[in-house]
Design a protein around this motif. Sequence first.
Motif, PDB file in Angstrom:
ATOM      1  N   ILE A  83       4.533   1.828   1.654  1.00 56.25           N
ATOM      2  CA  ILE A  83       5.368   2.843   1.011  1.00 56.25           C
ATOM      3  C   ILE A  83       4.811   4.226   1.363  1.00 56.25           C
ATOM      4  N   ILE A  84       5.678   5.075   1.899  1.00 55.13           N
ATOM      5  CA  ILE A  84       5.257   6.447   2.199  1.00 55.13           C
ATOM      6  C   ILE A  84       5.921   7.362   1.183  1.00 55.13           C
ATOM      7  N   TYR A 129       5.883  -3.130  10.838  1.00 56.00           N
ATOM      8  CA  TYR A 129       5.923  -3.052   9.375  1.00 56.00           C
ATOM      9  C   TYR A 129       7.330  -2.716   8.897  1.00 56.00           C
ATOM     10  N   ARG A 130       7.687  -3.266   7.728  1.00 57.29           N
ATOM     11  CA  ARG A 130       8.890  -2.780   7.046  1.00 57.29           C
ATOM     12  C   ARG A 130       8.463  -1.591   6.196  1.00 57.29           C
ATOM     13  N   VAL A 131       9.048  -0.422   6.480  1.00 56.98           N
ATOM     14  CA  VAL A 131       8.559   0.809   5.866  1.00 56.98           C
ATOM     15  C   VAL A 131       9.518   1.323   4.791  1.00 56.98           C
ATOM     16  N   GLY A 132       8.988   1.644   3.621  1.00 50.90           N
ATOM     17  CA  GLY A 132       9.761   2.265   2.553  1.00 50.90           C
ATOM     18  C   GLY A 132       9.341   3.715   2.386  1.00 50.90           C
ATOM     19  N   VAL A 133      10.321   4.587   2.150  1.00 50.59           N
ATOM     20  CA  VAL A 133      10.006   5.991   1.910  1.00 50.59           C
ATOM     21  C   VAL A 133      10.578   6.393   0.558  1.00 50.59           C
ATOM     22  N   MET A 134       9.815   7.129  -0.233  1.00 48.82           N
ATOM     23  CA  MET A 134      10.345   7.741  -1.461  1.00 48.82           C
ATOM     24  C   MET A 134      10.146   9.242  -1.352  1.00 48.82           C
ATOM     25  N   ALA A 135      11.267   9.995  -1.492  1.00 51.92           N
ATOM     26  CA  ALA A 135      11.183  11.418  -1.219  1.00 51.92           C
ATOM     27  C   ALA A 135      12.332  12.167  -1.874  1.00 51.92           C
ATOM     28  N   THR A 136      12.259  13.499  -1.806  1.00 54.75           N
ATOM     29  CA  THR A 136      13.276  14.343  -2.425  1.00 54.75           C
ATOM     30  C   THR A 136      14.357  14.769  -1.428  1.00 54.75           C
ATOM     31  N   GLU A 137      14.259  14.253  -0.192  1.00 56.87           N
ATOM     32  CA  GLU A 137      15.362  14.411   0.762  1.00 56.87           C
ATOM     33  C   GLU A 137      15.473  13.138   1.578  1.00 56.87           C
ATOM     34  N   GLU A 138      16.621  12.967   2.243  1.00 58.01           N
ATOM     35  CA  GLU A 138      16.893  11.726   2.982  1.00 58.01           C
ATOM     36  C   GLU A 138      15.916  11.492   4.130  1.00 58.01           C
ATOM     37  N   PHE A 139      15.549  10.231   4.330  1.00 55.73           N
ATOM     38  CA  PHE A 139      14.774   9.832   5.502  1.00 55.73           C
ATOM     39  C   PHE A 139      15.337   8.547   6.070  1.00 55.73           C
ATOM     40  N   GLU A 140      15.208   8.384   7.375  1.00 57.85           N
ATOM     41  CA  GLU A 140      15.532   7.112   8.021  1.00 57.85           C
ATOM     42  C   GLU A 140      14.316   6.218   7.874  1.00 57.85           C
ATOM     43  N   ALA A 141      14.502   5.075   7.230  1.00 61.87           N
ATOM     44  CA  ALA A 141      13.402   4.116   7.111  1.00 61.87           C
ATOM     45  C   ALA A 141      14.028   2.764   6.826  1.00 61.87           C
ATOM     46  N   ASP A 142      13.213   1.713   6.713  1.00 58.40           N
ATOM     47  CA  ASP A 142      13.787   0.403   6.397  1.00 58.40           C
ATOM     48  C   ASP A 142      14.367   0.416   4.988  1.00 58.40           C
ATOM     49  N   GLU A 143      13.653   1.059   4.086  1.00 58.23           N
ATOM     50  CA  GLU A 143      14.143   1.213   2.709  1.00 58.23           C
ATOM     51  C   GLU A 143      13.856   2.635   2.271  1.00 58.23           C
ATOM     52  N   PHE A 144      14.805   3.198   1.516  1.00 53.30           N
ATOM     53  CA  PHE A 144      14.622   4.585   1.080  1.00 53.30           C
ATOM     54  C   PHE A 144      14.934   4.696  -0.410  1.00 53.30           C
ATOM     55  N   PRO A 185       0.825  -1.206   0.000  1.00 48.87           N
ATOM     56  CA  PRO A 185       0.000   0.000   0.000  1.00 48.87           C
ATOM     57  C   PRO A 185       0.865   1.265   0.000  1.00 48.87           C
ATOM     58  N   VAL A 186       0.366   2.292  -0.659  1.00 46.18           N
ATOM     59  CA  VAL A 186       1.092   3.563  -0.748  1.00 46.18           C
ATOM     60  C   VAL A 186       0.319   4.625   0.025  1.00 46.18           C
ATOM     61  N   ILE A 187       1.043   5.440   0.773  1.00 46.97           N
ATOM     62  CA  ILE A 187       0.432   6.580   1.461  1.00 46.97           C
ATOM     63  C   ILE A 187       1.130   7.837   0.958  1.00 46.97           C
ATOM     64  N   VAL A 188       0.354   8.816   0.509  1.00 49.93           N
ATOM     65  CA  VAL A 188       0.951  10.064   0.025  1.00 49.93           C
ATOM     66  C   VAL A 188       0.804  11.132   1.100  1.00 49.93           C
ATOM     67  N   VAL A 189       1.900  11.837   1.370  1.00 51.81           N
ATOM     68  CA  VAL A 189       1.839  12.923   2.339  1.00 51.81           C
ATOM     69  C   VAL A 189       1.977  14.250   1.601  1.00 51.81           C
ATOM     70  N   GLU A 190       0.968  15.096   1.734  1.00 47.18           N
ATOM     71  CA  GLU A 190       0.960  16.374   1.021  1.00 47.18           C
ATOM     72  C   GLU A 190       0.901  17.527   2.004  1.00 47.18           C
ATOM     73  N   GLY A 191       1.436  18.682   1.559  1.00 48.84           N
ATOM     74  CA  GLY A 191       1.362  19.863   2.418  1.00 48.84           C
ATOM     75  C   GLY A 191       2.646  20.661   2.340  1.00 48.84           C
ATOM     76  N   PRO A 192       2.803  21.666   3.218  1.00 47.33           N
ATOM     77  CA  PRO A 192       4.025  22.475   3.218  1.00 47.33           C
ATOM     78  C   PRO A 192       5.234  21.606   3.578  1.00 47.33           C
ATOM     79  N   SER A 241      -1.910   5.361  -4.664  1.00 46.80           N
ATOM     80  CA  SER A 241      -2.241   5.204  -3.248  1.00 46.80           C
ATOM     81  C   SER A 241      -3.703   4.805  -3.047  1.00 46.80           C
ATOM     82  N   GLY A 242      -4.459   4.752  -4.165  1.00 44.64           N
ATOM     83  CA  GLY A 242      -5.894   4.520  -3.994  1.00 44.64           C
ATOM     84  C   GLY A 242      -6.508   5.659  -3.182  1.00 44.64           C
ATOM     85  N   TYR A 243      -5.907   6.837  -3.318  1.00 47.71           N
ATOM     86  CA  TYR A 243      -6.357   8.057  -2.615  1.00 47.71           C
ATOM     87  C   TYR A 243      -6.205   7.967  -1.100  1.00 47.71           C
TER      88      TYR A 243
END
Length: 339
Positions: free
Chosen positions: A310-311, A266-281, A239-246, A332-334
């Motif tokens: 996936i966040i 959960y094993r958590v994956g993050v995809m982003a435009t800056e570094e994050f600590e997660a299980d997978e990035f 499943p994908v979760i999208v985080v929006e905002g400032p 994300s299925g919204y």
Amino acid sequence: MTIVINMRDGLDERKIKVAGRLIIEGKLVAFPTETVYGLGADALNEKAVRRIFEAKGRPADNPLIVHIAEFDDLKKLAREIPEEAKILAEKFWPGPLTLVLPKRDEVPLVTTGGLDTVAVRMPAHPIALALIRASTPIAAPSANISGKPSPTLAEHVVDDFYGRIEAIIDGGPTWVGVESTVIDLSSERPTLLRPGGLPLEEIEKVIGTVEIHPAVKGKAVDLARAPGMKYRHYSPNAPVIVVEGPREKVREKIEELVAEYRSKGYRVGVMATEEFEADEFFYLGKTVEDVARNLFRALRELDRRGVDVIIAEGVEERGLGLAVMNRLRKASGYRIIRA
Ligand code: TXA
Ligand code: MG
């Protein structure tokens, strides 16, 4: 059997001839475009086109885009070519822009999902153009199993179709990364049916205000005119979760979500435009063009690494950002969280 034709080092006319012949014989050939890989067949061959739908598991009412290599090919497909179409084609073809026009009888209804319109584009990829020139106009949806993220590497096509289509041309990574922008010119006013690799702002500079189909921004609404919009799309297994905002708030929210899901095991994956600590990035890059280019690859790659969730960091809905957010929200299925 599937043959993988290596053209990573560039166009090879001898190999193109072989692939072109397969298309003419009614076979399925996946090929790179500047946006994503396409799953191609002779657009005027009903039987061949039917096989595309079967291979993808695509609903029969979701029409295909026909790819051409010369503007004159358009006259064989479209019954009417309005002034706007000429202007847009002149300015943006070859490129990530698809035009929906009234179709000619020669175009089978199988290709257009039963509609009396046909979607056409001229891709800006030397391999795609050469393949069309060596064969015929090619109907090609994105070369993914229906519902999965679109393929931006030949490996993605291999994962989905190896053993089920005749050939895959490996031209290396695609460079736009999101599919073409789809504009309907068959009705009263030009209407955006799908944001994509050509920013809406660019189009409006040339033909003025374009209407936005209501399904583009939010959840699917009605959908005779844009059947593609009503289906599940672009989704990896996790499943994908999208985080929006400032931006600052988004960072905080993502960190919070990572901690929350990890605490649940959960094993958590993050995809982003800056570094994050997660299980997978997965680093998406800096600019919105980078994000577009890396988006589908990130979804597939995090899946492959076996994450449970996936966040994804949202981007501003400007330029290519409109297409990026459209794809991410659907993936994300919204499941959208506002920071
Ligand atoms: O960049 C792209 O457009 C890629 C590459 C391979 O060219 N192709 C692609 O095709 O994304 P596909 O099938 O995945 O998406 C085609 C979209 C769908 O949303 C479909 O509903 C819409 O175009 N479409 C096609 N023909 C249409 C028509 N006659 N009227 C309205 N929408 C149409
Ligand atoms: Mg697709």
